[in-house]
Design an enzyme around this catalytic site. Structure first.
Site, PDB file in Angstrom:
ATOM      1  N   CYS A 114       5.109  -6.197   2.094  1.00 13.61           N
ATOM      2  CA  CYS A 114       5.506  -4.706   1.957  1.00 13.61           C
ATOM      3  C   CYS A 114       4.538  -3.965   3.229  1.00 13.61           C
ATOM      4  CB  CYS A 114       5.352  -4.276   0.753  1.00 13.61           C
ATOM      5  SG  CYS A 114       6.319  -2.591   0.745  1.00 13.61           S
ATOM      6  N   TYR A 115       3.571  -3.236   2.781  1.00  9.11           N
ATOM      7  CA  TYR A 115       2.837  -2.550   3.669  1.00  9.11           C
ATOM      8  C   TYR A 115       2.075  -3.729   4.691  1.00  9.11           C
ATOM      9  CZ  TYR A 115      -0.539   0.707   5.816  1.00  9.11           C
ATOM     10  OH  TYR A 115      -1.599   1.544   6.482  1.00  9.11           O
ATOM     11  N   GLY A 159       0.935  -0.974  -0.047  1.00 13.94           N
ATOM     12  CA  GLY A 159       0.101  -0.096  -0.024  1.00 13.94           C
ATOM     13  C   GLY A 159       0.867   1.315   0.047  1.00 13.94           C
ATOM     14  N   GLU A 217       5.187 -10.918  -6.130  1.00 12.42           N
ATOM     15  CA  GLU A 217       4.312 -10.972  -7.293  1.00 12.42           C
ATOM     16  C   GLU A 217       4.857 -10.467  -8.641  1.00 12.42           C
ATOM     17  OE1 GLU A 217       3.119  -7.323  -5.057  1.00 12.42           O
ATOM     18  OE2 GLU A 217       3.979  -9.164  -4.701  1.00 12.42           O
ATOM     19  N   HIS A 268       8.216  -7.416  -3.032  1.00 14.98           N
ATOM     20  CA  HIS A 268       7.113  -7.970  -3.707  1.00 14.98           C
ATOM     21  C   HIS A 268       7.543  -9.378  -4.708  1.00 14.98           C
ATOM     22  CE1 HIS A 268       4.608  -4.328  -2.884  1.00 14.98           C
ATOM     23  NE2 HIS A 268       5.570  -3.492  -3.034  1.00 14.98           N
ATOM     24  N   ASP A 270     -13.140 -10.944 -24.809  1.00 11.73           N
ATOM     25  CA  ASP A 270     -13.936 -11.242 -23.827  1.00 11.73           C
ATOM     26  C   ASP A 270     -15.452 -11.577 -24.113  1.00 11.73           C
ATOM     27  OD1 ASP A 270     -11.790 -10.347 -22.311  1.00 11.73           O
ATOM     28  OD2 ASP A 270     -12.561  -8.319 -22.079  1.00 11.73           O
ATOM     29  N   LYS A 273      -7.792 -11.287 -17.766  1.00 10.26           N
ATOM     30  CA  LYS A 273      -7.698 -11.728 -19.070  1.00 10.26           C
ATOM     31  C   LYS A 273      -7.045 -12.722 -19.656  1.00 10.26           C
ATOM     32  CE  LYS A 273      -8.199  -9.158 -22.774  1.00 10.26           C
ATOM     33  NZ  LYS A 273      -9.387  -8.561 -23.340  1.00 10.26           N
ATOM     34  N   GLY A 323     -16.581  -8.138 -30.550  1.00 13.01           N
ATOM     35  CA  GLY A 323     -15.532  -8.992 -31.601  1.00 13.01           C
ATOM     36  C   GLY A 323     -14.226  -9.119 -30.815  1.00 13.01           C
ATOM     37  N   GLY A 324     -14.020  -8.632 -29.602  1.00  7.91           N
ATOM     38  CA  GLY A 324     -12.727  -8.872 -28.687  1.00  7.91           C
ATOM     39  C   GLY A 324     -12.901 -10.261 -28.210  1.00  7.91           C
TER      40      GLY A 324
END
Length: 515
Positions: free
Chosen positions: A83-84, A56, A173, A171, A230, A371, A227-228
């Site tokens: 971290c935070y 954070g 990640e 971090h 998703d 995504k 058309g994408g």
């Protein structure tokens, strides 16, 4: 998504919070993000196998800073503070946090303790990690011991295995932490006892059954199709669930890429048997965009027109009671107020995007997915790889890549230049090496010479980036030969362009799109 082991991420506002959840899911463990102040009773109800406290932007000792209650650490659930999150845990349990004499941002080398503990099992004595902090844990809470340090931060990692608590100042990640995946995997499988029961095949089965229960044996569904990736995945999933009782409505807004409308109808309608209702509203959208130059105003205009066109089409379909749309998990997360950078809400996303006056019950089968997971789901559904690998395309389309006023002539010019760029990338094999690539029409003209004549024409900028998560991105170092070939074709084949430039800005400080 009950029925799966779940890890909860409590968000203190880090720009990397979504990355944490994605990395957890990459380990086949289901993960959800919630605000840092999620009620303890709600945490108990969800019965997570582990908790992760995100980073954070604040200092834990600031007035009004987000904190963690001591009771959170007595639930008997393994906790990892990042971290935070580490600092909030230390403060809640009687430790001390102070401003560091030397702040650490970027890559750093940490040294593991002689007994490195659970998170660092199987790792070497020195590790390259990604730091982003100005504070440090000055005094460990009772029961904790240090497991890693740097010259600037004596406590870079710590643990209290008896209480199943772990904390790290860096971090894991982000990709810059070289062994970050191993550290998270140790937490998930060694500390939390994860079994890895999360995957797209099981998610597909559950999503199909959920849609069938919601729609019932006779209900009909309308799906907005862009058309994408998703919306195409949503349409395919709904077709599998309810067959021809789903109608996909594709609206041509006049600012699509070259050949896009025909490709959507062919690949989904003809290729996969998905019922597609195509609506050409290009003139209407372009008229609504006339005279507008400000990017947000363009987005609002396109959003208004889409709603009106969609409403008109929906009224013509009898017996439709449900609306399906491609809301993703980041849209849901960004619609929840959380302190810090992760609270910023994107303009023009699906959550709340269509008015309640439509009178439909919403179906959002992707609302728990990121995504990259949507692409995996598309493969499970048998969508063509060309569609699944398509680069992201903004909702307002080419309207936000035509800088300045949007006219039919300027859109047509950009559409041709963009098609040349993408075709050359595909032909050279570079399309799949880049994460997103496109052309931008700039609101400036330049002097040139063509033949024996002086010209004063448009400038096109090319943009190509490489990224894992779209939160940060590097510009793609495309070969000079390829860039030269693209520029030559655009100048020679697109009337009205006499200069092509290449954008070499990373994110940050720039954004991927220009508007």
């Amino acid at each position: 998504m009950s029925g799966h082991q779940t890890v909860l991420v409590l968000d203190f506002g880090s720009q990397y919070t979504q990355l944490i959840a994605r990395r957890v899911r990459e380990n086949r463990v289901y993960c959800e993000i919630h605000p840092f102040d999620l009620a303890l009773d709600e945490i108990r109800r969800r019965a997570p196998v582990g908790l992760i406290l995100s980073g954070g932007p604040q200092s834990v000792y600031d007035d009004g800073a987000a904190g963690a209650p001591e009771e959170l650490f007595t639930l008997g659930v393994p906790v990892l503070g990042i971290c935070y999150g580490l600092q909030a845990m230390a403060q809640a349990l009687g430790g001390g946090v102070a401003a560091s004499d030397r702040r650490e941002y970027g890559r750093a080398e940490i040294r593991l303790a002689d007994e490195p503990g659970l998170l660092f099992q199987g790792l070497g004595e020195r590790q390259t990690v990604w730091m982003s902090h100005g504070d440090r844990v000055a005094d460990l809470p009772p029961g904790f011991r240090t497991t890693a340090s740097t010259p600037n931060a004596p406590v870079v990692a710590c643990e209290d295995p008896d209480r199943r608590l772990w904390g790290i100042q860096f971090h894991p990640e982000v990709s810059h932490t070289v062994a970050g995946g191993d550290m998270l995997r140790n937490f998930l499988y060694e500390a939390c006892g994860a079994t890895g029961d999360w995957g797209m095949a099981s998610y597909l089965e559950e999503a199909v059954e959920a849609v069938r229960r919601q729609v019932g044996p006779e209900g009909r569904v309308i799906c907005g199709l862009s058309g994408g990736v998703d919306s195409s995945v949503v349409a395919a999933l709904l077709t599998r669930a309810v067959g021809e009782r789903m109608i996909a409505v594709f609206v041509d807004n006049g600012v699509l890429r070259k050949r896009e409308a025909a490709q959507v109808v062919h690949s989904l309608g003809d290729g996969l048997g998905i019922p597609v209702r195509a609506v050409d509203a290009s003139e209407r959208f372009l008229a609504a965009l006339a005279g507008i130059e400000e990017p947000e105003a363009k987005r609002r205009a396109i959003g208004r027109e889409f709603i009106e066109v969609f409403e008109a089409e929906a009224r013509e379909l009898e017996g439709v009671g449900f609306l399906a749309q491609g809301t993703l998990y980041p849209d849901v997360i960004e619609s929840v107020s959380v302190q810090g950078p992760s609270a910023v809400i994107k303009t023009h996303h699906n959550v709340g995007g269509l008015p309640e006056t439509l009178g439909f019950e919403l179906i959002e089968p992707l609302r728990y997915l990121f995504k990259d997971e949507v692409r995996q789901l598309g493969r499970e559904l048998g969508l063509p790889e060309e569609l699944i690998r398509r680069h992201p395309f903004p909702g307002p389309g080419l309207a936000v890549r035509v800088l300045g006023e949007v006219t039919a002539e300027r859109v047509a010019l950009l559409r041709e230049a963009d098609a040349i760029f993408l075709d050359e990338l595909k032909e050279s094999g570079w399309y799949d090496k880049t994460s997103q690539a496109f052309a931008v029409l700039l609101p400036v003209k330049s002097v040139g010479v063509m033949g024996d004549y002086r010209t004063y024409e448009n400038v096109v900028a090319l943009r190509a980036v490489e990224t894992q998560d779209f939160m940060t991105a590097d510009w793609s170092q495309l070969p000079y030969e390829l860039l030269g070939r693209v520029a030559g074709r655009i100048v020679n084949e697109v009337r009205g362009v006499n200069r092509v430039v290449y954008d070499v800005t990373s994110k940050p400080p720039g954004t991927i799109e220009w508007e």
